[in-house]
Design an enzyme around this catalytic site. Structure first.
Site, short mmCIF file in Angstrom:
data_model
loop_
_atom_site.label_atom_id
_atom_site.label_comp_id
_atom_site.label_asym_id
_atom_site.label_seq_id
_atom_site.Cartn_x
_atom_site.Cartn_y
_atom_site.Cartn_z
N GLU A 489 -2.65 8.25 -0.20
CA GLU A 489 -1.57 9.16 -0.59
C GLU A 489 -1.90 9.72 -1.97
O GLU A 489 -2.51 10.76 -2.07
CB GLU A 489 -0.23 8.42 -0.55
CG GLU A 489 0.94 9.37 -0.72
CD GLU A 489 2.25 8.80 -0.19
OE1 GLU A 489 2.24 7.79 0.52
OE2 GLU A 489 3.30 9.39 -0.51
N GLU A 764 7.04 0.19 -5.70
CA GLU A 764 7.68 1.30 -4.99
C GLU A 764 9.05 0.90 -4.45
O GLU A 764 10.02 1.63 -4.58
CB GLU A 764 6.78 1.72 -3.83
CG GLU A 764 7.37 2.80 -2.95
CD GLU A 764 6.36 3.31 -1.95
OE1 GLU A 764 5.46 2.55 -1.58
OE2 GLU A 764 6.49 4.49 -1.55
C1 RAM Z 1 6.66 8.27 -0.53
C2 RAM Z 1 6.51 7.77 -1.92
C3 RAM Z 1 6.88 8.76 -2.96
C4 RAM Z 1 8.13 9.48 -2.62
C5 RAM Z 1 8.03 10.08 -1.25
C6 RAM Z 1 9.26 10.80 -0.81
O1 RAM Z 1 5.53 8.77 -0.02
O2 RAM Z 1 7.36 6.67 -2.04
O3 RAM Z 1 7.05 8.04 -4.13
O4 RAM Z 1 8.40 10.49 -3.54
O5 RAM Z 1 7.74 9.10 -0.32
#
Ligand code: RAM
Length: 900
Positions: A489, A764
């Site tokens: 990502e 996260e």
């Molecule tokens: C995920 C990650 C990121 C967030 C998006 C919407 O890929 O957690 O931090 O901003 O989602």
């Protein structure tokens, strides 16, 4: 002229500490700091300045250069002051000095000089064109990186040499066998079709009269390597890598020799050639493979035989898209040695670096030709083994095949060139012989911004939390602000940085870094004003094409405003104004006449801990409540922006819009008794901090928020949309103790739960690691995300008590609210006007506070139980009676159950 010696001008700088060599603007704004060298009255303030500019020709001439002076300019400005002299031309080198006046006649002496040199400012300055290897490649795979080289000769002694360089893909350049600079992952990641950044290097010491050679390594990087979520895609920007390099050498006799990338033969008979090198593959997610048996020694030195090499092809690039880098480069900033060498249950050797970080390993190894060392990276262990599921399809594996020489010869030292990993642990296989201390070292990489902010307090758990926030910032400020550094990502998610920017701006000087990225936000914005979920965009990836979403899209308005508040940068407001306005105009259309934004894809309070692991948008707070709240806040912030920019009509229009949305919010979401339609922490946090409630309802709403926190057992119950607001909402409604209880709770979910679980970065998810030590089963489980760390801004402003009261810290707000259980706290910040600091400690039933205010700055000091006082520069001690006796400090959490 006599001058005063008690005030000195220090820290003269241009733009946002932009590279002084290869500056990309003809009109660099200047900033400086005045410091007291002796006892100076606290009221000393700059009333005027003078800037002296002296041209420095490339070849020292017979004529001494003549200085230009601005004369005395009556102004108290010292931050991002407009360039006072004639616009600089390309390649112009000048010495700049500044002196100041207070209210009296005597100026200070001139500052130490700042030497600036512009780069190539006009597209027509570029003769280099992109060139890459002339062989056929299959566009469906990642490619073996190429080497390029060219020889040239210089017909006389050298006065000065500059290399202006960038690439399609990633590059590393060498001149006469030596690497140029120490930048990693150059040229970084921008929306390449619109903006490709280049840098200028001083290579005077690397070139010489006679034969010379320049060589380059190229790799796929973001440009054409596999990248993006859900497998990603290749060739995001093009199918071929290429170098764009222009080496300009000024000879002592005044002649200039230019060696630029181009097809065919140059004026001096030299041509560019290409071949494969020892790198077999390199990708940001996958890692790198290097076979040292294929090394090409001496390829960037003169006389190397390249007769078997291929030629080059030329590619297209509009030179108008080449822009000078305006933030610091990514480079190695520190090295970390393993704290333990573990043997896993399956017998694998795993190194524990004791710290989750972004970077890569450098190895020092002896062995035989063909021995193969493999390094696999991960953030966590589970059941004692390296646990890679959270990386999804990122292999994060580097491989080195030894050139050989046996166990006695010189060791081979290797570090991958074009990849990056997020990890704390590394599994090493195939190591020949014994692994000695120092054989493997983790090299930490990030954009090398200046550290500007520090925090400490008497509770080590909070210190660790703060340290984790700093590490997650470092880990994710790798050229662009990313969500995470480890899995497939690593995107510039707009919502994450929108929430984290105030914290970031305290910890590091990220002004140039974010100003650059915001340019990409503007160029990637859709014609209707939609702000992408992540910038740069990755077509064909997740949520593409983008749709407008609150919290994320609001970055266009709110983040420039943060940069203005923290760095005093009006220029960034101006540069981003059209983008900010386009966003609010779009939301206004989407909301329609009822002013409620209640449609479309909204991520809302993303990752509310109550949301199921696989449905992170299913938060307790209604997503459309979040959207309307943010609409009101962005409209209000845009009105303020317009006011600062002197756009008074817009200021009135967006101010009126903000009023209407505020009323609509209350009409729709406020229930009798101060309750909100979503009776949840984030809803109250938004309503209170964004000032969306009628005055008379604030108290009840604050009380309800405090009740909710208590009912939740002081557990945090917000996702990304409320995490940076909930403690402010409590303190502004008089619930300081509840805010501290929330901060210091250790049960899951909470900030200190992560710390208790042994986290060394912020996660996260509140529970990326579950209480039983297993990894959260969600698809998205990073251990290195900064959004939930945005609490640190409140820790700086409220636990320690250091906040800006006016843009650029022209005035400080010192307002510590000592939490029960804490016996001391301190924060220090390098403001654009000098060092500001607050520290407090309890002494019996007294609170002893020290405040340091930079010269030319004032501070409003608001201490518990004492009227607000205003002080000027210098150190100010205060003492007040404390009302809350500190309860005993809670016992430390049980030892971190690291699943190792
Ligand atoms: C995920 C990650 C990121 C967030 C998006 C919407 O890929 O957690 O931090 O901003 O989602």
């Amino acid at each position: 002229m006599p001058h005063r010696t008690d005030v000195v001008v220090t820290d003269l700088r241009a733009e946002h500490g932009a590279p002084l060599l290869g500056l990309g603007t003809a009109l660099p704004r200047l900033s400086w700091t005045a410091r007291a060298a002796a006892d100076v009255p606290a009221t000393w303030e700059q009333s005027a300045y003078e800037v002296r500019v002296t041209p420095l020709p490339p070849v020292p001439g017979a004529e001494p250069p003549r200085s230009w002076s601005s004369g005395r300019v009556d102004s108290g400005d010292s931050v991002l002051v407009p360039w006072p002299a004639a616009p600089l031309r390309s390649r112009e080198r000048v010495r700049v000095e500044v002196r100041l006046w207070g209210r009296d006649a005597e100026p200070t002496s001139f500052s130490r000089p700042l030497v600036l040199e512009t780069g190539l400012l006009a597209p027509s300055d570029w003769t280099a064109v992109p060139v890459g290897p002339d062989w056929d490649e299959d566009p469906g795979v990642d490619h073996r990186p190429a080497l390029l080289r060219r020889e040239f000769s210089l017909p006389g002694p050298v006065a000065r040499a500059r290399l202006h360089v960038t690439a399609h893909g990633l590059h590393e350049v060498e001149v006469n066998g030596e690497r140029v600079g120490d930048e990693v992952l150059a040229p970084g990641w921008t929306s390449y079709s619109h903006r490709l950044r280049h840098r200028t290097h001083d290579v005077t010491h690397l070139v010489r009269e006679g034969g010379n050679a320049v060589g380059a390594w190229l790799a796929d990087g973001w440009y054409r390597g596999r990248f993006g979520i859900r497998g990603g895609s290749r060739n995001l920007y093009g199918e071929r890598t290429a170098l764009i390099a222009q080496l300009e050498v000024d000879l002592a006799d005044g002649r200039r020799v230019v060696v630029a990338t181009g097809p065919g033969t140059g004026e001096d008979g030299g041509t560019w050639r290409a071949a494969h090198g020892p790198v077999l593959a390199s990708n940001l997610y996958e890692g790198e493979s290097h076979d040292a048996r294929l090394a090409v020694p001496g390829f960037s030195t003169a006389g190397f035989d390249d007769s078997a090499w291929a030629g080059v092809r030329r590619y297209e690039r509009d030179p108008a898209t080449l822009v000078a880098a305006d933030g610091p480069p990514v480079r190695c900033t520190r090295e970390v040695l393993p704290v333990a060498v573990l043997t896993s249950p399956s017998g694998a050797t795993i190194l524990d670096f004791g710290q989750n970080l972004t970077g890569r390993l450098r190895i020092r190894v002896r062995g035989c030709a063909g021995d193969r060392v493999q390094l696999r990276h991960a953030e966590v262990l589970q059941d004692g083994e390296l646990y890679t599921r959270p990386l999804r399809t990122a292999r994060a594996t580097d491989t080195y095949v030894l050139a050989g020489g046996g166990g006695t010869g010189e060791p081979e030292v290797w570090e991958p060139r074009f990849t990056m990993h997020g990890f704390r642990y590394a599994e090493v296989t195939g190591w020949p012989g014994r692994l000695d201390e120092g054989d493997v070292v983790a090299r930490v990489h990030h954009s090398d911004m200046a550290r500007t902010g520090w925090f400490s307090c008497s509770d080590d758990r909070l210190n660790r939390l703060h340290e984790n926030v700093v590490w997650s910032m470092r880990s994710n400020f790798v050229d662009i602000p990313t969500d995470c550094p480890q899995r497939d990502e690593r995107l510039g998610w707009t919502g994450d940085i929108q929430v984290f920017a105030p914290t970031a701006a305290f910890l590091y000087d990220c002004s140039g870094f974010l100003a650059s990225w915001l340019r990409d936000v503007a160029v990637e914005q859709l014609p209707d004003g939609t702000v992408p979920w992540y910038v740069p965009r990755v077509p064909a990836s997740f949520w593409e094409p983008p749709q407008p979403g609150a919290v994320w899209g609001d970055v266009a308005v709110l983040t420039p405003w943060v940069l203005f508040q923290r760095y005093g940068d009006v220029g960034v407001l101006r540069a981003q104004y059209a983008s900010a306005r386009a966003w609010v105009d779009l939301v206004e259309r989407l909301a329609g006449p009822d002013r409620l934004w209640d449609s479309g894809l909204q991520l809302g309070d993303w990752l509310d801990p109550a949301a199921p692991p696989d449905r992170p948008a299913e938060a307790r707070t209604d997503r459309y409540l979040v959207a309307t709240a943010y609409f009101a806040h962005s409209a209000r912030t845009l009105a303020r922006t317009a006011h600062v920019l002197g756009e008074q009509e817009d200021a009135a229009r967006y101010g009126a819009l903000a009023d209407e949305v505020r009323e609509a919010f209350a009409r729709e979401h406020l229930r009798p008794g101060g309750r909100l339609s979503s009776d949840a922490q984030t809803a109250y946090a938004l309503a209170l901090v964004f000032d969306l409630l009628p005055e008379g309802e604030r108290e009840a709403a604050g009380r309800r928020l405090a009740e909710l926190v208590a009912e939740d057992g002081n557990r945090v119950a917000t996702g990304f949309a409320g995490v940076n607001l909930v403690t402010d909402a409590l303190t502004t409604t008089g619930h300081d103790e509840t805010a501290h209880a929330l901060l210091t709770e250790t049960g899951c979910p909470s900030w200190l739960y992560q710390v208790a679980m042994g986290a060394t970065t912020t996660w996260e998810r509140w529970d990326s690691m579950l209480p039983d030590g297993t990894v959260n089963p969600g698809q998205m489980t990073s251990f290195n995300h900064y959004a939930l760390g945005s609490i640190a801004d409140w820790m700086h402003r409220t636990v320690a008590g250091l906040a800006p009261a006016e843009p650029g810290y022209r005035r400080l707000l010192v307002r510590p609210r000592p939490g029960p259980g804490l016996t001391s706290a301190a924060a220090r910040h390098e403001t654009p006007r000098g060092t500001a600091a607050v520290s407090w400690r309890r002494d019996g039933d007294r609170l002893v506070v020290d405040v340091d205010v930079p010269l030319g700055v004032r501070a409003a000091v608001d201490l518990p139980g004492r009227p607000v006082s205003e002080v000027g520069a210098g150190r100010h001690p205060f003492e007040v009676a404390t009302t809350t006796p500190p309860p005993p400090v809670p016992s430390p959490p049980r030892a971190a159950p690291q699943p190792a």
